[in-house]
Design a protein around this motif. Structure first.
Motif, PDB file in Angstrom:
ATOM      1  N   TYR A  61       0.832  -1.207   0.000  1.00 20.63           N
ATOM      2  CA  TYR A  61       0.000   0.000   0.000  1.00 20.63           C
ATOM      3  C   TYR A  61       0.866   1.256   0.000  1.00 20.63           C
ATOM      4  N   ALA A  62       1.903   1.268   0.818  1.00 18.83           N
ATOM      5  CA  ALA A  62       2.765   2.451   0.914  1.00 18.83           C
ATOM      6  C   ALA A  62       3.638   2.617  -0.331  1.00 18.83           C
ATOM      7  N   LEU A  63       4.195   1.513  -0.823  1.00 21.17           N
ATOM      8  CA  LEU A  63       5.109   1.587  -1.967  1.00 21.17           C
ATOM      9  C   LEU A  63       4.460   2.213  -3.197  1.00 21.17           C
ATOM     10  N   PHE A  64       3.166   1.984  -3.370  1.00 17.38           N
ATOM     11  CA  PHE A  64       2.517   2.387  -4.617  1.00 17.38           C
ATOM     12  C   PHE A  64       1.611   3.604  -4.468  1.00 17.38           C
ATOM     13  N   GLN A  65       1.727   4.333  -3.360  1.00 16.26           N
ATOM     14  CA  GLN A  65       0.917   5.530  -3.190  1.00 16.26           C
ATOM     15  C   GLN A  65       1.200   6.574  -4.280  1.00 16.26           C
ATOM     16  N   ALA A 365       1.738  11.134  -1.883  1.00 14.75           N
ATOM     17  CA  ALA A 365       2.972  11.322  -1.116  1.00 14.75           C
ATOM     18  C   ALA A 365       2.652  11.515   0.363  1.00 14.75           C
ATOM     19  N   MET A 366       1.646  12.334   0.658  1.00 19.23           N
ATOM     20  CA  MET A 366       1.259  12.541   2.052  1.00 19.23           C
ATOM     21  C   MET A 366       0.754  11.247   2.678  1.00 19.23           C
ATOM     22  N   ASN A 367      -0.051  10.500   1.940  1.00 23.05           N
ATOM     23  CA  ASN A 367      -0.630   9.274   2.480  1.00 23.05           C
ATOM     24  C   ASN A 367       0.420   8.195   2.680  1.00 23.05           C
ATOM     25  N   MET A 368       1.461   8.199   1.859  1.00 29.29           N
ATOM     26  CA  MET A 368       2.529   7.219   2.013  1.00 29.29           C
ATOM     27  C   MET A 368       3.214   7.383   3.361  1.00 29.29           C
ATOM     28  N   VAL A 369       3.614   8.609   3.681  1.00 25.56           N
ATOM     29  CA  VAL A 369       4.297   8.839   4.948  1.00 25.56           C
ATOM     30  C   VAL A 369       3.318   8.687   6.115  1.00 25.56           C
ATOM     31  N   GLY A 370       2.037   9.039   5.881  1.00 16.70           N
ATOM     32  CA  GLY A 370       1.039   8.818   6.919  1.00 16.70           C
ATOM     33  C   GLY A 370       0.937   7.363   7.302  1.00 16.70           C
ATOM     34  N   ASN A 371       1.094   6.479   6.322  1.00 23.28           N
ATOM     35  CA  ASN A 371       1.030   5.048   6.627  1.00 23.28           C
ATOM     36  C   ASN A 371       2.239   4.558   7.401  1.00 23.28           C
ATOM     37  N   LEU A 372       3.353   5.268   7.296  1.00 24.47           N
ATOM     38  CA  LEU A 372       4.480   4.950   8.165  1.00 24.47           C
ATOM     39  C   LEU A 372       4.090   5.227   9.614  1.00 24.47           C
ATOM     40  N   GLY A 373       3.396   6.347   9.838  1.00 20.09           N
ATOM     41  CA  GLY A 373       2.916   6.633  11.183  1.00 20.09           C
ATOM     42  C   GLY A 373       1.992   5.550  11.697  1.00 20.09           C
ATOM     43  N   ALA A 374       1.114   5.044  10.837  1.00 18.60           N
ATOM     44  CA  ALA A 374       0.214   3.967  11.236  1.00 18.60           C
ATOM     45  C   ALA A 374       0.995   2.703  11.576  1.00 18.60           C
ATOM     46  N   ALA A 375       1.987   2.373  10.739  1.00 17.38           N
ATOM     47  CA  ALA A 375       2.784   1.172  10.982  1.00 17.38           C
ATOM     48  C   ALA A 375       3.569   1.282  12.280  1.00 17.38           C
ATOM     49  N   LEU A 376       4.200   2.429  12.500  1.00 19.11           N
ATOM     50  CA  LEU A 376       4.964   2.613  13.732  1.00 19.11           C
ATOM     51  C   LEU A 376       4.050   2.573  14.950  1.00 19.11           C
ATOM     52  N   VAL A 447      13.233   5.960   0.371  1.00 13.01           N
ATOM     53  CA  VAL A 447      13.882   4.685   0.685  1.00 13.01           C
ATOM     54  C   VAL A 447      13.908   4.465   2.192  1.00 13.01           C
ATOM     55  N   VAL A 448      14.234   5.523   2.930  1.00 14.85           N
ATOM     56  CA  VAL A 448      14.251   5.417   4.392  1.00 14.85           C
ATOM     57  C   VAL A 448      12.855   5.109   4.929  1.00 14.85           C
ATOM     58  N   VAL A 449      11.850   5.800   4.381  1.00 12.98           N
ATOM     59  CA  VAL A 449      10.462   5.581   4.821  1.00 12.98           C
ATOM     60  C   VAL A 449      10.042   4.135   4.569  1.00 12.98           C
ATOM     61  N   VAL A 450      10.291   3.650   3.348  1.00 15.96           N
ATOM     62  CA  VAL A 450       9.887   2.291   3.005  1.00 15.96           C
ATOM     63  C   VAL A 450      10.675   1.267   3.818  1.00 15.96           C
ATOM     64  N   ALA A 451      11.983   1.499   3.996  1.00 14.09           N
ATOM     65  CA  ALA A 451      12.796   0.569   4.790  1.00 14.09           C
ATOM     66  C   ALA A 451      12.301   0.513   6.230  1.00 14.09           C
ATOM     67  N   ALA A 452      11.976   1.679   6.789  1.00  9.56           N
ATOM     68  CA  ALA A 452      11.449   1.707   8.158  1.00  9.56           C
ATOM     69  C   ALA A 452      10.118   0.983   8.233  1.00  9.56           C
ATOM     70  N   LEU A 453       9.277   1.167   7.203  1.00 10.00           N
ATOM     71  CA  LEU A 453       7.983   0.502   7.186  1.00 10.00           C
ATOM     72  C   LEU A 453       8.149  -1.011   7.108  1.00 10.00           C
ATOM     73  N   VAL A 454       9.026  -1.473   6.209  1.00 14.04           N
ATOM     74  CA  VAL A 454       9.265  -2.910   6.076  1.00 14.04           C
ATOM     75  C   VAL A 454       9.821  -3.488   7.375  1.00 14.04           C
ATOM     76  N   TYR A 455      10.813  -2.812   7.940  1.00 18.00           N
ATOM     77  CA  TYR A 455      11.422  -3.301   9.174  1.00 18.00           C
ATOM     78  C   TYR A 455      10.419  -3.347  10.318  1.00 18.00           C
ATOM     79  N   ALA A 456       9.649  -2.259  10.465  1.00 16.15           N
ATOM     80  CA  ALA A 456       8.706  -2.165  11.567  1.00 16.15           C
ATOM     81  C   ALA A 456       7.614  -3.230  11.453  1.00 16.15           C
TER      82      ALA A 456
END
Length: 461
Positions: A61-65, A365-376, A447-456
């Motif tokens: 979901y995040a990768l393809f926002q 772009a906004m929703n992609m980083v927002g989903n990092l917040g959801a994942a964290l 890349v950092v956002v996606v890596a953090a999302l994958v790791y988390a």
């Protein structure tokens, strides 16, 4: 003779997109309701593997926002949402056909890829059909469908699974999506003036509203817009709202059940319904302020007020862990969720204001980083409960008080972020060398956002 009144076909569009977002959350929550039944039937589907299944959706979901948002801008929302909803409906149905954990991982990743365009595509449709003064209420109604869909699914999906089984429940959800696609394709047009039921008065009303608030920086390269302070701050504040919201659909129920029992856990749908009301209130407020000639404050005031309420509600939650009743927590969390949900309408309207014809990619772009917040949020919540203490507010582990303080702090920082967000701020033209540096910096950030999302999601979750 009097001119004919403008038709109101744009309101039908808002209703269609409300049903669209109801459908997205029905498909997302269904797998949570089906978890135990699926584990009985699918080989190798342990709790840990199920966590990977939940996480792999967030990764796709995040990768393809941004690509999905760009696609919607490129081909238009009519084609884009038709393709997008067909794809995710097919993979929803395929979820009911899997028999191994690995195949489930693949299907749910592709389901996340398919659903990535749901919100950017809808935002692009709203941009062309709603004048700026109506974008607030349009976004509020649209996003409230997600909360209604989530609350409905938490109650209804277990009962449906008991009647027809988990496999056919996924198929039924897919059929609902395909029915929506058929209505969308035959009713919607990318430009309102092309719709046979839109009269010239409504078409002129929409077009005049868009022209009266021309998109600043419309001729600038996309990379300059998406790396501007406006968009970077929008990304941050949207992640802050997701940190609070995502708890309501992940950890709130098991946390309440563990501390107050299963009967109390049945009350955890209440904050979601309160959040749906907040989206309507916020949308009305944004629209009213814009009509009074305050295009910037119409976005800023509801968002800042919402984050302030979110911070207050989270701090109030820290005082409820010792209560014999669950109601103080439900009331406090409902206040917090009311607050952060107040911020959605101005956030997405903000993306439409600055993105214009590229609002799909900007909102993506906004929703992609927002989903990092959801994942964290989903990962940090149990960690804070088990390990983190704070003087006075969370003096001992075993409660969520320390996480509530963290979420309150993020909401407070989001208030500050909105002080510097201005959808009408013009940007200077940058030379090619500066744009190239920005592009590399933005790609590194992604890349950092996606890596953090994958790791988390896959290794900490």
């Amino acid at each position: 003779m009097n001119e004919p009144a403008a038709t109101r076909q744009r309101y039908i569009l808002v209703l269609l997109l409300f049903l669209h977002t109801v459908n997205t959350y029905m498909d997302r929550v269904c797998i949570s309701a089906a978890k135990l039944s699926m584990q009985e039937d699918i080989s190798g589907l342990t709790d840990q593997m199920m966590g990977y299944v939940f996480g792999i959706f967030a990764v796709g979901y995040a990768l393809f926002q941004i690509p999905a948002g760009w696609f919607s801008d490129r081909v238009g929302p009519r084609r884009a949402l038709t393709i997008i909803v067909i794809i995710w409906s097919l993979f929803t149905a395929m979820t009911g056909a899997v028999f191994t954990a690995i195949s489930l991982l693949v299907v749910r990743f592709l389901f996340g890829v398919g659903e990535a365009g749901a919100y950017p595509g809808a935002t692009r449709a709203l941009y062309r059909w709603l004048p700026p003064k109506e974008r607030g209420i349009g976004q509020g109604i649209f996003h409230s469908g997600a909360r209604v869909g989530a609350a409905f699914s938490l109650v209804a999906m277990p009962a449906i699974i008991d009647v027809i089984g988990w496999r056919w429940t996924f198929v039924a959800n897919a059929v609902i999506g395909l029915v929506w696609v058929a209505v969308w394709w035959f009713w919607y047009r990318d430009r309102p003036e092309e719709h046979p039921a839109v009269n010239p008065a409504e078409s002129e009303l929409i077009e005049r509203g868009i022209q009266d608030q021309e998109t600043p920086n419309a001729t600038l390269p996309f990379i300059q817009i998406v790396t501007s302070a406006n968009v970077l701050l929008a990304m941050f504040q949207y992640a802050a709202s997701n940190i609070t919201f995502f708890i309501s659909i992940t950890w709130l129920r098991p946390y309440v059940e563990d501390r107050w029992g299963s009967d109390a856990a049945n009350l955890t749908f209440v904050p979601l319904l309160v959040g749906a009301v907040a989206l309507w209130v916020s949308g009305y407020t944004v629209t009213t302020l814009h009509r009074r000639g305050m295009p910037v404050l119409s976005r800023r005031i509801p968002a800042m007020a919402g984050y302030l309420l979110g911070a207050i509600g989270m701090l109030m939650c820290t005082q409820t862990s010792g209560s014999d009743s669950v109601w103080p927590l439900i009331a406090s969390f409902s206040l917090a969720l009311f607050g952060v949900e107040m911020t959605l309408s101005p956030s997405w309207a903000f993306c439409m204001d600055i993105g214009g014809e590229r609002s799909g990619a900007v909102s993506g772009a906004m929703n992609m980083v927002g989903n990092l917040g959801a994942a964290l949020s989903a990962v940090l919540f149990p960690y804070f409960v088990a390990h983190v203490t704070l003087p006075y507010l969370a003096p001992s582990s075993g409660s969520a008080d320390s996480f509530f303080v963290f979420a309150a702090g993020m909401n407070g920082l989001a208030v500050v972020a909105w002080l510097f967000m201005d959808p009408l701020r013009p940007l200077p033209h940058l030379p090619p060398g500066a744009l190239q540096k920005r592009m590399y910096g933005f790609l590194a950030l992604m890349v950092v956002v996606v890596a953090a999302l994958v790791y988390a999601k896959l290794f900490l979750g």
